[in-house]
Design an enzyme around this catalytic site. Sequence first.
Site, PDB file in Angstrom:
ATOM      1  N   HIS A 193       0.848  -1.192   0.000  1.00 14.42           N
ATOM      2  CA  HIS A 193       0.000   0.000   0.000  1.00 14.42           C
ATOM      3  C   HIS A 193       0.885   1.243   0.000  1.00 14.42           C
ATOM      4  O   HIS A 193       1.806   1.363   0.802  1.00 14.42           O
ATOM      5  CB  HIS A 193      -0.888  -0.012   1.244  1.00 14.42           C
ATOM      6  CG  HIS A 193      -2.116   0.835   1.112  1.00 14.42           C
ATOM      7  ND1 HIS A 193      -2.069   2.174   0.802  1.00 14.42           N
ATOM      8  CD2 HIS A 193      -3.427   0.523   1.251  1.00 14.42           C
ATOM      9  CE1 HIS A 193      -3.302   2.653   0.765  1.00 14.42           C
ATOM     10  NE2 HIS A 193      -4.146   1.674   1.030  1.00 14.42           N
ATOM     11  N   GLU A 285      -8.556  -4.099  -1.880  1.00 19.67           N
ATOM     12  CA  GLU A 285      -7.425  -3.470  -2.560  1.00 19.67           C
ATOM     13  C   GLU A 285      -6.633  -4.478  -3.375  1.00 19.67           C
ATOM     14  O   GLU A 285      -6.136  -4.170  -4.452  1.00 19.67           O
ATOM     15  CB  GLU A 285      -6.543  -2.775  -1.529  1.00 19.67           C
ATOM     16  CG  GLU A 285      -7.196  -1.520  -0.970  1.00 19.67           C
ATOM     17  CD  GLU A 285      -6.390  -0.923   0.161  1.00 19.67           C
ATOM     18  OE1 GLU A 285      -5.972  -1.675   1.039  1.00 19.67           O
ATOM     19  OE2 GLU A 285      -6.193   0.290   0.153  1.00 19.67           O
ATOM     20  N   TYR A 583       9.874 -43.348 -12.420  1.00 16.71           N
ATOM     21  CA  TYR A 583      10.058 -43.490 -13.863  1.00 16.71           C
ATOM     22  C   TYR A 583      11.512 -43.203 -14.219  1.00 16.71           C
ATOM     23  O   TYR A 583      12.213 -42.452 -13.538  1.00 16.71           O
ATOM     24  CB  TYR A 583       9.126 -42.570 -14.644  1.00 16.71           C
ATOM     25  CG  TYR A 583       9.393 -41.085 -14.501  1.00 16.71           C
ATOM     26  CD1 TYR A 583      10.152 -40.392 -15.456  1.00 16.71           C
ATOM     27  CD2 TYR A 583       8.881 -40.365 -13.421  1.00 16.71           C
ATOM     28  CE1 TYR A 583      10.381 -39.037 -15.344  1.00 16.71           C
ATOM     29  CE2 TYR A 583       9.106 -39.007 -13.296  1.00 16.71           C
ATOM     30  CZ  TYR A 583       9.853 -38.348 -14.255  1.00 16.71           C
ATOM     31  OH  TYR A 583      10.079 -37.006 -14.135  1.00 16.71           O
ATOM     32  N   HIS A 606      12.997 -24.979 -15.650  1.00 14.74           N
ATOM     33  CA  HIS A 606      12.425 -26.217 -15.129  1.00 14.74           C
ATOM     34  C   HIS A 606      12.318 -26.162 -13.608  1.00 14.74           C
ATOM     35  O   HIS A 606      11.311 -26.569 -13.016  1.00 14.74           O
ATOM     36  CB  HIS A 606      13.316 -27.387 -15.555  1.00 14.74           C
ATOM     37  CG  HIS A 606      12.746 -28.729 -15.259  1.00 14.74           C
ATOM     38  ND1 HIS A 606      12.781 -29.285 -14.000  1.00 14.74           N
ATOM     39  CD2 HIS A 606      12.137 -29.637 -16.062  1.00 14.74           C
ATOM     40  CE1 HIS A 606      12.215 -30.483 -14.048  1.00 14.74           C
ATOM     41  NE2 HIS A 606      11.816 -30.717 -15.278  1.00 14.74           N
TER      42      HIS A 606
END
Length: 683
Positions: A193, A285, A583, A606
């Site tokens: 702000h 806001e 995997y 990445h």
Amino acid sequence: MTANPYAAPTDPLAPYSAVLVVSFGGPRSPEEVMPFLRRVSHGRIPEERLADVARHYDRFGGVSPINDATDVFVNAIGNELRRHGVRVPVLLGNRNGTPFLEEALTDMHAHGVRRVLAVVTSAYASYSGCRQYREEIATALAHAGITDMQVDKVPPFNEAPGFIRANAEALMQAFMRIPPTPLEATRVVFVTHSIPDSMQDASGAGQPGTDYISQHKAVCERVAGQVRQVFGNMPQWDLAYCSRSGRPSDPWLEPDIIDHLRSLPEQGVQSVVVAPIGFVADHMEVVNDLDYEAAEAAKESGLAFTRAATAGTHSAFIADLAGLILSQAAAARGEGGNLTSWPAPCVAGCCRRYPDAQDIPAVSGGDVESVAAGADVVDAEPGGVDFVPSGSASAVDRPGPEAVELETPPSPYNPLTKETPMSDHSSADSVIEGPRDDEVPAGSYTAPTDPRDTPVIPEEVNASSKWAMYSVFRVATALPAEDDERRRLVEGSDEWAGQSGVDTRGWYDLSGLRANADLLVWWVSDDPAVLQDAYHRFRASGLGRHLEPVWSNVGVHRPAEFNKSHLPSCFAGIAPRRWAAFYPFIRSKEWYLLPAADRSRMLREHGIVGAASSDVKASTLAAFALGDYEWILALEGDDLARIVDVMKDLRYVEARRYVDVDTPFFTGERVSPVVWADRQMRA
């Protein structure tokens, strides 16, 4: 509220008999919008102008988003305090909406509460974020005629590690929502702000480095540091301001977020992440100024745009805030000190509206007694010049918990006008070092915060031998039908394999996720020969004779090329999670012939995408010459859907172009051997 039976000297919050969360407040129905705006503007803005402003609430159904956010915030603090044995109530009092501050104080007083600890929904020290709340509590007490209630206040909490962590994790999550962009073309804009220059001059505790701007710069640097620590890099960042109000001729902190966004394309920026570190919750806001106006300005400027979440009720933030509350109570009992560098109560003269402002009664301060103010406070109202609305920049356009709705006298100082307003607020790290040379969606080692995990010393892990074996089987013949026999079979086989000295990280039920596999066993050891011995033992065991091998591979931890402090989760003290996906993958031949700078850049992208998902833990091990693959990767998480999300998100990065093989996948739930066996085919 019923009579308070919790004001016991044994309560962890003694001597306080209530916690009062003090917020700005907002309309809870369309009928409350105009009365709310009249109250905030103190009758200084024409009705037709207020009617224009009221239309901002139409897109929210006439209800301010601050209400739900604050209600959830209050409940979160109450729940966290109850975990520590606190029984005193946690209540809400708003300056400009129901439940009103005076009503909350009156109700507490009627039920015997005489000492209260206030928590304001502002993390930073300034007049509008601290002293004004203290003044309005004193005024509310005086209006109510309460002279025997003491209200203390928790000091500003922007230093809290949980507040930093909440904002850092929100920023990393936001990176996932912008398209893949080179790091040098990505910008982070921290937003808070704006306040008048004169209020900035008077902000803080009167010591160097405690003013409003310095507080925010320190938070920006710490948030950026955490992001950099997680995956080894961080885009350049700036600090900008929103919600300016008052007369156009009065100087306020700049640059304005809209103006700053429009200046970014000429600097080569393509994507921007706006991080509202100046706000605790998503209120008007944040939602209006950033999600609508800033987003539109970015779109018009050709920028990809996203906004990070506020700290909200992030568990680490709420835990730290509860710790500050308990610390304040201990200090009040003479048993300890505060957990922040901010004094409590506030020092004399801190956070005035402007440097020469005359103090009015305020609670919890060194210059005014921390008790109810006298009756002469009733008519006291901060003086100043008449409010002059400035187009859509009026303070009541964007009411929120840190809104500066009171006009400010002209500053006696002549603020320095800078040719490059961002020069004092920009990160110098425009060139970022890249992360490791693998596909890990997490980066540099950081000490764990989850109680399940334990810290390690990265240098010791890198200097040691760390191996893992992933062995997949299918059930070839049915297991015994009798429960005890089946249990003895499975437990005996697991124990026999364990006598090799191997550590079993988990048994994973693959059934249904693959048609040709039922079990994956993940073993780890400092010696590959131990892994082989465990495999032989398992195959020769009673259970092993019911199984057929489907797939088995070994990997070893090698220090990463670009980021030596990256560690696989399985060797970084991270406890196993409920779900895991395993995997292999093979890079293309072209990948290894690319310049190191290109590989670093792509892995940096990445890492930004992957590290935003800190709840998913990754273990990437080298498998060169150990089988048919180059790397073996395991992703672990408590929520299987989050593993799916991470894998999908990582499909959108440039490094994906240089992957030739990344199957098969073996995914399953981590279960005990007995539970796994009970789920299988029986004779």
